[in-house]
Write an enzyme that holds these catalytic residues in place. Structure first.
Site, short mmCIF file in Angstrom:
data_model
loop_
_atom_site.label_atom_id
_atom_site.label_comp_id
_atom_site.label_asym_id
_atom_site.label_seq_id
_atom_site.Cartn_x
_atom_site.Cartn_y
_atom_site.Cartn_z
N LYS A 138 13.64 -0.31 2.20
CA LYS A 138 12.53 -1.00 1.54
C LYS A 138 13.01 -1.45 0.16
O LYS A 138 13.74 -0.70 -0.52
CB LYS A 138 11.34 -0.04 1.41
CG LYS A 138 10.11 -0.66 0.75
CD LYS A 138 8.92 0.31 0.73
CE LYS A 138 7.67 -0.30 0.12
NZ LYS A 138 6.52 0.62 0.11
N SER A 153 2.03 -1.09 1.99
CA SER A 153 2.95 -2.02 1.39
C SER A 153 4.28 -2.13 2.13
O SER A 153 4.99 -3.11 1.94
CB SER A 153 3.24 -1.61 -0.06
OG SER A 153 3.89 -0.34 -0.09
N SER A 189 1.03 3.64 2.41
CA SER A 189 1.96 2.55 2.71
C SER A 189 3.01 2.82 3.75
O SER A 189 3.77 1.92 4.11
CB SER A 189 2.66 2.10 1.44
OG SER A 189 1.80 1.26 0.72
N1 GLN Z 1 -2.58 0.19 -0.18
C1 GLN Z 1 -2.52 1.13 -1.27
C2 GLN Z 1 -2.38 0.38 -2.57
O1 GLN Z 1 -2.49 -0.79 -2.54
C3 GLN Z 1 -1.36 2.07 -1.07
C4 GLN Z 1 -0.06 1.48 -1.42
C5 GLN Z 1 1.08 2.42 -1.23
O2 GLN Z 1 0.94 3.46 -0.59
N2 GLN Z 1 2.19 2.10 -1.85
O3 GLN Z 1 -2.18 0.92 -3.59
#
Ligand code: GLN
Length: 484
Positions: free
Chosen positions: A75, A150, A174
């Protein structure tokens, strides 16, 4: 070979039926062929092939580990010396790190071969990968659906078999949410298990690295190489190394599975509920006992998270000021103007929104009302999990309320986007290990995930329970139609 799991690839490499160079070449060709998916942000075949040659040399010299020669995609939140590291932000466009993140370093030391860097939401903020400065990623099951976020690039890469494993990070969901949307296996370990050294920070008290794979068995094998104490990360937990595969052979008979009633309420779509209930029935069939449990304040997870995560990100992202590294505006009047313009140009809408919220909740007069209160509720939620774990070994339920939604469906409404993590955020706030495994298909034939959560440091138990389900089902083996 591209359909094979990490375990199968490791056996093939060991038997000499394929070399690391041959494997890397096959995946690189697929990455090129499926470029339109936009899963990868940086691919450098010469770097990958050099690593593969090194892996083959390690094997020839008898210095191979179980994973030597197995390819991995990282990632773009992990910094890497040989590939650009952008966190999918204009702010870090083309940035070359002088060092590798600890997780990358650990996997390279085991002889794993890096295929490249994969797309994600900008600074890991999002649930659909639509917040990437480098464009959205297509869900391999349906080109009009989001892959989740994400870690959308990681999920799409594994689902489309462009990589057998991808690293990912989970701050509020995410790893689990994109794994569910993309029909693959994703696991985040206990907070503190994976080193955050070299992981571009979003919300430091929540950020945790994990993996996306086809199966729980694969995740266990990769965790053996990836996790471990790191003195360079002050929140890294000092514990003896573990064999995460040790419970793969343990039957689930006698296991008590807690089913939180709050995760089956209003909002949960019937197709997702049906697949999750069927998965719970499979566990029962194998001899597990289902018990009704309650996490009464889990519903406060979203408001709590959207105070704490922005607060921490407003501090973490203050380092991007155009002075030391990152984007610097071309034209400005003085220092203050340079910083303002650099940040205005470098950050996308979502990081800006969160920096504003974070600065607000941390400011004098609001700190007690929002930030401190959020920390208190965070503790209450963590305590509720501990109470629940007195009645059960594992908690199971849905990962998301629905299957993958369409592009643009939630992009204009941040709050509806934030609700995508309704069921994953409580476990993140508590710092618990959690995973998503494929458990069927719902609307528009899109995959559904089953969420499993264990108590602190019980990843092996979690992976064992997931593996027993995967031995009896083949959802995790199903592949999107268009990728053959
Ligand atoms: N969707 C959540 C956010 O927007 C979690 C993101 C994540 O786990 N990096 O913060």
């Amino acid at each position: 070979m591209y359909e094979k799991s990490v375990a199968e690839l490791a056996r093939a490499l060991d038997a000499g039926t394929v070399s690391a160079v041959e494997l890397a070449s096959e995946y690189l060709a697929r990455i090129e062929r499926f470029k339109g998916m936009n899963a990868f942000l940086d691919v450098r075949p010469e770097v990958t092939l050099a690593q593969a040659r090194r892996a083959d040399a390690m094997r020839a010299a008898g210095r191979a580990t179980a994973l030597t020669g197995v390819p991995v995609a990282h990632k773009d939140i992990f910094v890497t010396r040989d590939f650009a590291s952008t966190a999918a932000s204009r702010m870090l466009d083309g940035y070359m790190s002088p060092f590798d993140a600890a997780v990358v370093e650990n996997m390279a030391a085991a002889g794993m071969v890096t295929l490249g860097k994969v797309n994600c939401d900008e600074f890991a903020m999002g649930s659909s990968n639509e917040n990437s400065a480098y464009g959205r990623v297509a869900n391999p099951w349906d080109g009009n659906a989001v892959p989740g976020g994400s870690s959308g690039g990681s999920a799409a890469a594994v689902a489309a078999r462009l990589a057998p494993v991808a690293t990912a990070t989970d701050t509020g969901g995410s790893i689990r949410e994109p794994a569910a949307f993309s029909g693959i296996t994703g696991i985040k370990p206990t907070y503190g298990r994976a080193s955050r050294w070299g992981m571009i920070a979003f919300a430091s008290s929540l950020d945790q690295a994990g993996v996306m794979t086809q199966s729980a068995e694969d995740a266990a094998l990769v965790f053996n190489a990836m996790l471990g104490f790191d003195p360079r990360d002050s929140t890294s937990v000092e514990r003896a190394p573990e064999d995460y595969t040790r419970d793969l052979a343990t039957p689930v008979a006698g296991l008590t599975i807690g089913v939180p009633r709050e995760f089956f309420g209003k909002g949960l779509q019937p197709d997702v509920e049906a697949a999750v209930r069927a998965a719970l029935a499979e566990y029962e069939k194998q001899g597990a006992r289902l018990v009704d449990i309650s996490l009464p304040n889990a519903e406060l997870g979203i408001p709590v998270y959207y105070v704490i995560a922005p607060a921490e990100c407003s501090s973490n992202l203050s380092r991007f000021d155009g002075v030391r590294y990152g984007h610097r505006a071309a034209h400005y009047d003085d220092l203050a103007d340079m910083i303002k313009r650099s940040r205005a140009e470098g950050f996308g809408a979502e990081p800006k929104r969160r920096i504003l919220i974070g600065t607000y909740v941390l400011s004098h007069g609001y700190y007690d009302a929002y930030y401190l209160k959020a920390q208190r509720v965070r503790r209450i939620i963590a305590d509720e999990f501990q109470r629940a774990f007195r009645e059960c070994d594992i908690i199971a339920g849905p990962v998301t309320t629905s299957v993958a939604f369409g592009f643009g469906e939630k992009a204009a409404d941040p709050v509806s986007m934030y609700l995508s993590d309704l069921y994953t955020i409580p476990g993140s706030l508590a710092g618990l290990p959690g995973m998503s495994i494929p458990c069927g298909f719902g609307a528009r034939n899109l995959p559904v995930g089953l969420q499993l959560t264990a108590n602190y440091f019980e990843e092996a138990k979690l992976l064992g329970a997931a593996h027993r389900y995967q031995l009896a089902t083949d959802w995790h083996r199903r592949m999107p139609a268009g990728i053959a």
